[in-house]
Design a protein around this motif. Structure first.
Motif, PDB file in Angstrom:
ATOM      1  N   UNK A  76       0.848  -1.183   0.000  1.00  0.00           N
ATOM      2  CA  UNK A  76       0.000   0.000   0.000  1.00  0.00           C
ATOM      3  C   UNK A  76       0.889   1.241   0.000  1.00  0.00           C
ATOM      4  N   UNK A  77       0.539   2.233  -0.819  1.00  0.00           N
ATOM      5  CA  UNK A  77       1.248   3.509  -0.816  1.00  0.00           C
ATOM      6  C   UNK A  77       0.364   4.574  -0.195  1.00  0.00           C
ATOM      7  N   UNK A  78       0.956   5.394   0.658  1.00  0.00           N
ATOM      8  CA  UNK A  78       0.288   6.586   1.166  1.00  0.00           C
ATOM      9  C   UNK A  78       1.025   7.770   0.560  1.00  0.00           C
ATOM     10  N   UNK A  79       0.333   8.495  -0.309  1.00  0.00           N
ATOM     11  CA  UNK A  79       0.924   9.630  -1.020  1.00  0.00           C
ATOM     12  C   UNK A  79       0.520  10.915  -0.321  1.00  0.00           C
ATOM     13  N   UNK A  80       1.492  11.678   0.149  1.00  0.00           N
ATOM     14  CA  UNK A  80       1.255  12.999   0.721  1.00  0.00           C
ATOM     15  C   UNK A  80       2.068  14.003  -0.092  1.00  0.00           C
ATOM     16  N   UNK A  81       1.828  15.288   0.061  1.00  0.00           N
ATOM     17  CA  UNK A  81       2.634  16.253  -0.692  1.00  0.00           C
ATOM     18  C   UNK A  81       4.132  16.126  -0.443  1.00  0.00           C
ATOM     19  N   UNK A  82       4.539  15.732   0.758  1.00  0.00           N
ATOM     20  CA  UNK A  82       5.960  15.698   1.100  1.00  0.00           C
ATOM     21  C   UNK A  82       6.648  14.383   0.766  1.00  0.00           C
ATOM     22  N   UNK A  83       5.891  13.261   0.712  1.00  0.00           N
ATOM     23  CA  UNK A  83       6.549  11.968   0.535  1.00  0.00           C
ATOM     24  C   UNK A  83       5.556  10.903   0.070  1.00  0.00           C
ATOM     25  N   UNK A  84       6.121   9.793  -0.421  1.00  0.00           N
ATOM     26  CA  UNK A  84       5.363   8.575  -0.678  1.00  0.00           C
ATOM     27  C   UNK A  84       5.928   7.515   0.246  1.00  0.00           C
ATOM     28  N   UNK A  85       5.070   6.863   1.026  1.00  0.00           N
ATOM     29  CA  UNK A  85       5.503   5.799   1.930  1.00  0.00           C
ATOM     30  C   UNK A  85       4.764   4.523   1.578  1.00  0.00           C
ATOM     31  N   UNK A  86       5.466   3.401   1.597  1.00  0.00           N
ATOM     32  CA  UNK A  86       4.872   2.111   1.237  1.00  0.00           C
ATOM     33  C   UNK A  86       4.837   1.203   2.450  1.00  0.00           C
ATOM     34  N   UNK A  87       3.678   0.567   2.683  1.00  0.00           N
ATOM     35  CA  UNK A  87       3.475  -0.311   3.819  1.00  0.00           C
ATOM     36  C   UNK A  87       3.047  -1.696   3.327  1.00  0.00           C
ATOM     37  N   UNK A  88       3.495  -2.723   4.019  1.00  0.00           N
ATOM     38  CA  UNK A  88       3.032  -4.076   3.742  1.00  0.00           C
ATOM     39  C   UNK A  88       1.697  -4.263   4.453  1.00  0.00           C
ATOM     40  N   UNK A  89       0.648  -4.585   3.715  1.00  0.00           N
ATOM     41  CA  UNK A  89      -0.684  -4.626   4.309  1.00  0.00           C
ATOM     42  C   UNK A  89      -0.850  -5.755   5.314  1.00  0.00           C
ATOM     43  N   UNK A  90      -0.065  -6.814   5.222  1.00  0.00           N
ATOM     44  CA  UNK A  90      -0.213  -7.936   6.148  1.00  0.00           C
ATOM     45  C   UNK A  90       0.052  -7.532   7.590  1.00  0.00           C
ATOM     46  N   UNK A  91       1.007  -6.612   7.795  1.00  0.00           N
ATOM     47  CA  UNK A  91       1.368  -6.251   9.171  1.00  0.00           C
ATOM     48  C   UNK A  91       1.684  -4.773   9.350  1.00  0.00           C
ATOM     49  N   UNK A  92       1.543  -3.959   8.302  1.00  0.00           N
ATOM     50  CA  UNK A  92       1.802  -2.536   8.419  1.00  0.00           C
ATOM     51  C   UNK A  92       3.269  -2.163   8.430  1.00  0.00           C
ATOM     52  N   UNK A  93       4.148  -3.085   8.066  1.00  0.00           N
ATOM     53  CA  UNK A  93       5.579  -2.794   8.068  1.00  0.00           C
ATOM     54  C   UNK A  93       5.912  -1.740   7.014  1.00  0.00           C
ATOM     55  N   UNK A  94       6.639  -0.694   7.410  1.00  0.00           N
ATOM     56  CA  UNK A  94       7.077   0.342   6.479  1.00  0.00           C
ATOM     57  C   UNK A  94       8.227  -0.205   5.652  1.00  0.00           C
ATOM     58  N   UNK A  95       8.028  -0.302   4.334  1.00  0.00           N
ATOM     59  CA  UNK A  95       9.027  -0.926   3.473  1.00  0.00           C
ATOM     60  C   UNK A  95       9.957   0.093   2.817  1.00  0.00           C
ATOM     61  N   UNK A  96       9.430   1.206   2.374  1.00  0.00           N
ATOM     62  CA  UNK A  96      10.286   2.247   1.800  1.00  0.00           C
ATOM     63  C   UNK A  96       9.567   3.589   1.815  1.00  0.00           C
ATOM     64  N   UNK A  97      10.349   4.642   1.716  1.00  0.00           N
ATOM     65  CA  UNK A  97       9.785   5.988   1.633  1.00  0.00           C
ATOM     66  C   UNK A  97      10.554   6.780   0.595  1.00  0.00           C
ATOM     67  N   UNK A  98       9.838   7.630  -0.120  1.00  0.00           N
ATOM     68  CA  UNK A  98      10.422   8.401  -1.224  1.00  0.00           C
ATOM     69  C   UNK A  98      10.021   9.867  -1.050  1.00  0.00           C
ATOM     70  N   UNK A  99      10.942  10.728  -0.585  1.00  0.00           N
ATOM     71  CA  UNK A  99      10.580  12.120  -0.326  1.00  0.00           C
ATOM     72  C   UNK A  99      10.590  12.960  -1.604  1.00  0.00           C
ATOM     73  N   UNK A 100       9.810  14.017  -1.586  1.00  0.00           N
ATOM     74  CA  UNK A 100       9.811  14.981  -2.684  1.00  0.00           C
ATOM     75  C   UNK A 100      10.950  15.976  -2.486  1.00  0.00           C
ATOM     76  N   UNK A 101      11.578  16.449  -3.567  1.00  0.00           N
ATOM     77  CA  UNK A 101      12.586  17.502  -3.415  1.00  0.00           C
ATOM     78  C   UNK A 101      11.976  18.741  -2.753  1.00  0.00           C
ATOM     79  N   UNK A 102      12.835  19.601  -2.247  1.00  0.00           N
ATOM     80  CA  UNK A 102      12.378  20.748  -1.459  1.00  0.00           C
ATOM     81  C   UNK A 102      11.431  21.663  -2.240  1.00  0.00           C
TER      82      UNK A 102
END
Length: 232
Positions: free
Chosen positions: A138-164
């Motif tokens: 699952x991806x949660x897209x916000x203006x500042x970043x994209x974060x990916x979670x594993x739906x089975x347990x909510x583990x944060x797998x990666x995050x991708x920030x937006x440039x300034x």
């Protein structure tokens, strides 16, 4: 005589005082284990007499409500005390809500039981998106970043920030051939136009040089293993 009576009363009360003092930490532990630190309030309504595997799930004011598809009777209602859901993603087996206090919850779509809670400061400004056909990621897209979670347990797998000088648009992604295209407009007019769109999937930003990244839990069947250049 009075002094002796006081001593006798103190000796008689001592065992009860010691028992109370010993039980106090245990009582606090039991309360903490059985409490609701996230303010969860689940109400299960009388059902239709048979289980509904994939009820229709919607937000209704300050609650997430599951109903029988078509007929409309409620099956369960999930609230968090003093909070409101800001966004909701209903996919097979899951109802993922972003709350106004920056919390993410994943609820079993059939029963209403909460699988996990995760804190994300700007979650209320974002939107949840599935990253693979089985919704294992699952991806949660916000203006500042994209974060990916594993739906089975909510583990944060990666995050991708937006440039300034750039910001993602949570409501603007488009899915093409299993890839999520996320708009990322930037203030710098000299940036190449290609940098205004980011392509991601369950493994992170799509790149021909990305490194392997396993998103499965130990013992789970292996999923896509093409790797990721996003930050784990």
């Amino acid at each position: 005589m009075h002094r002796n009576a006081v001593r006798r009363a103190a000796r008689a009360a001592l065992p009860a005082l010691l028992a109370t003092a010993a039980a106090a930490p245990l009582a606090g532990t039991v309360h903490g284990a059985g409490g609701t630190p996230y303010g969860d309030r689940l109400t299960v309504h009388p059902g239709p007499g048979r289980p509904v595997a994939e009820p229709a799930v919607r937000t209704d004011g300050a609650a997430v409500v599951a109903r029988v598809p078509g007929t409309g009777p409620p099956l369960w209602t999930y609230r968090r005390a003093g909070r409101r859901p800001a966004a909701l993603l209903a996919v097979p087996g899951h109802a993922v809500a972003l709350w106004d206090d920056g919390l993410i919850t994943d609820t079993d779509r059939r029963t209403g039981a909460v699988r996990w809670h995760r804190a994300m400061p700007d979650a209320a400004a974002g939107a949840p998106w599935p990253l693979d056909p089985g919704t294992r990621m699952l991806a949660v897209v916000t203006p500042a970043r994209i974060s990916a979670y594993r739906t089975a347990d909510g583990d944060l797998r990666w995050t991708f920030p937006a440039p300034a000088d750039c910001a993602f648009r949570p409501g603007g992604p488009l899915r093409v051939d299993g890839v999520l295209l996320v708009p990322r407009p930037c203030a710098d007019p000299d940036r190449p136009w290609q940098e205004g769109i980011v392509a991601i999937d369950a493994l992170g930003r799509v790149s021909p040089t990305r490194r392997p990244l396993a998103n499965e839990r130990p013992g789970d069947p292996a999923g896509p293993r093409r790797g990721s250049a996003a930050r784990p």
